[in-house]
Write an enzyme that holds these catalytic residues in place. Sequence first.
Site, PDB file in Angstrom:
ATOM      1  N   PRO A 359       0.845  -1.202   0.000  1.00  0.00           N
ATOM      2  CA  PRO A 359       0.000   0.000   0.000  1.00  0.00           C
ATOM      3  C   PRO A 359       0.877   1.248   0.000  1.00  0.00           C
ATOM      4  O   PRO A 359       1.407   1.662   1.028  1.00  0.00           O
ATOM      5  CB  PRO A 359      -0.819  -0.131   1.287  1.00  0.00           C
ATOM      6  N   ASP A 533       5.569   2.586   2.583  1.00  0.00           N
ATOM      7  CA  ASP A 533       4.663   1.448   2.798  1.00  0.00           C
ATOM      8  C   ASP A 533       3.815   1.755   4.037  1.00  0.00           C
ATOM      9  O   ASP A 533       4.333   1.785   5.162  1.00  0.00           O
ATOM     10  CB  ASP A 533       5.521   0.186   3.005  1.00  0.00           C
ATOM     11  N   HIS A 534       2.522   1.962   3.805  1.00  0.00           N
ATOM     12  CA  HIS A 534       1.664   2.411   4.915  1.00  0.00           C
ATOM     13  C   HIS A 534       1.437   1.320   5.956  1.00  0.00           C
ATOM     14  O   HIS A 534       0.915   1.567   7.035  1.00  0.00           O
ATOM     15  CB  HIS A 534       0.329   2.908   4.359  1.00  0.00           C
ATOM     16  N   ARG A 535       1.842   0.082   5.646  1.00  0.00           N
ATOM     17  CA  ARG A 535       1.730  -0.964   6.676  1.00  0.00           C
ATOM     18  C   ARG A 535       2.767  -0.758   7.766  1.00  0.00           C
ATOM     19  O   ARG A 535       2.601  -1.199   8.898  1.00  0.00           O
ATOM     20  CB  ARG A 535       1.941  -2.351   6.045  1.00  0.00           C
TER      21      ARG A 535
END
Length: 561
Positions: A359, A533-535
Amino acid sequence: MALVEIQVPDIGDFDEVTVIELLVKPGDTVAAEQSLITVESDKASMEIPSSHAGVVKELKVRLDDKVKQGSVVLTLEVQSAGAAPASPAAAPAQAAPARQIPTQPAASAPTAAINPAIVSGTTEVRVPDIGDFKDVSVIEVLVKAGDTIKAEQSLITVESDKASMEIPSSHAGVLKELKVKLGDIVNIGDLLAILEGSAAVIGVPAQKEAASAVASLPAASTPAAAEASAPVTPASAPAAMPAHEPAAPQGNLPHASPSIRKFARELGVPLAEVKGSGPKGRITETDVKSFTQAVMAGAAQTKAQTAIAPAASGGGEALGLLPWPKVDFAKFGPVERQDMSRIKKISGANLHRNWVMIPHVCNHDDADITALEAFRVQMNKENETSGVKITMLAFLIKASVAALKKFPQFNASLDGDQLVLKQYFNVAFAADTPNGLVVPVIKDADKKGIVQISQEMGELAKKARDGKLSPADMQGACFTISSLGGIGGRYFTPIINAPEVAILGVCKSRIEPVWDGKAFQPRLMQPLSLSWDHRVIDGAAAARFNAFLGQILADFRRVLL
Ligand code: CAO
């Protein structure tokens, strides 16, 4: 106790089929009707059940053996010599064969129902007489409206719980309408498709042989047609097998036995994405389980995610997307086709996976590099660097190392539920080459000065252009910089290079009016585009990372702090 030989039953008018799976081993207790082995032709696979209950004494077949009616599958210890077979009515007189196949289904089926009707230029293709079966499901549709169909080409695959097989077209023609869809239940005589155009009937027999154990497709009088006439039976009635030598599977059906297909369906596993470890790539139960485990661990890559040049080859179907449009470009003007380079194919597959699986969020910012660029130009002019041209990218690498140290979650990788925080600082840079994009790595950039980084970058960029980078030159990166500064542009969204968690995109700096509180000043502004990476990373941390980079680039002395 008595010893009984279990034989391959009369499974139709075929010569030999291949044993693709052994479902029991010596010592196993089997129930009557329990499947013992799976056999396969190129159009059908089916499980051979036991006619008796008992304990397996000795297996008489091995994987890849060719078997036919009467071949002994195994010996079974049964309660008494007179033990009744599971289907006494169907069992032949000889000792303990496997279940018999009903041998006369065709006779009861009205010929008119299965003979294709040619109606004013269109031809109806119906489910042929494929034996004593009812209600089998369509598990695969192999054609679509508009396709040109050859006689005997498989149209759909149907499956019972013991057998799966492709149903061929009795005619050639253009598919006007397909009358079934995935999941439909079909029976003998059901309308499958309407063809138009030339529709030559292939060898419709005047009368079907009542005793034929082969499912009597109208074309069964020719060997090829018999081969294509793959029958289906439910568990209680084994299927007839077509007559031919096994060959490479046709259609798109993954190579797996009916029970494995059923197992995969129960788990929701897309078999097309499972790599088979069995003989000739056949998918085993272990393969399905391993795939499931890999997905659960987040490690599985779907077909669409790993497909080489997926945009061009389709592959979006695995994500439930529409297929890639097929256009006859030559209709609109002259075209030339070029093969994708090896590097483009490999990098394309990686970029696609990364874009789909990570993401991405991208922050754009600007850094005031007026002083830094003046310093760089001055150093190069004074030749303070022993002939090495120091580059803006070297400063960006050094500045990134400082930011990675301050924000360790950027110097990390996801591994399942864990974050791996790296204590080394290897920074990669994207290099454009005539054959495509490659990403060499400056190792231990924290321990190197600007001159050394510039020098190594120059060497690696040359190796990249000459196609001489070794795998080691491209491994071990923690963070990547993609610089288009020498080319142009304002901002872009770089794709994160998995398993890294962020990438910095750099575009061409330019003089801009910047308000200093009293007046606009001409400043050299460097556009920065940070994808993350939004994780792993939150928006606030990303904004801080970019702002910190900007501060360093504006005043490089901060690197020393
Ligand atoms: N702003 C303005 N000008 C810049 C600049 C920037 N941010 N960065 C570099 N330049 C200028 C340099 O001053 C130099 O100009 P001169 O020739 O007048 O000195 C010129 O651009 C070339 O710069 P360089 O020699 O320092 O090379 P580089 O460090 O910019 O690039 C390399 C090296 C290997 C990264 C580059 O050749 C390359 O391949 N870039 C493309 C990377 C890429 O394709 N990224 C996209 C990935 S996503 O598809």
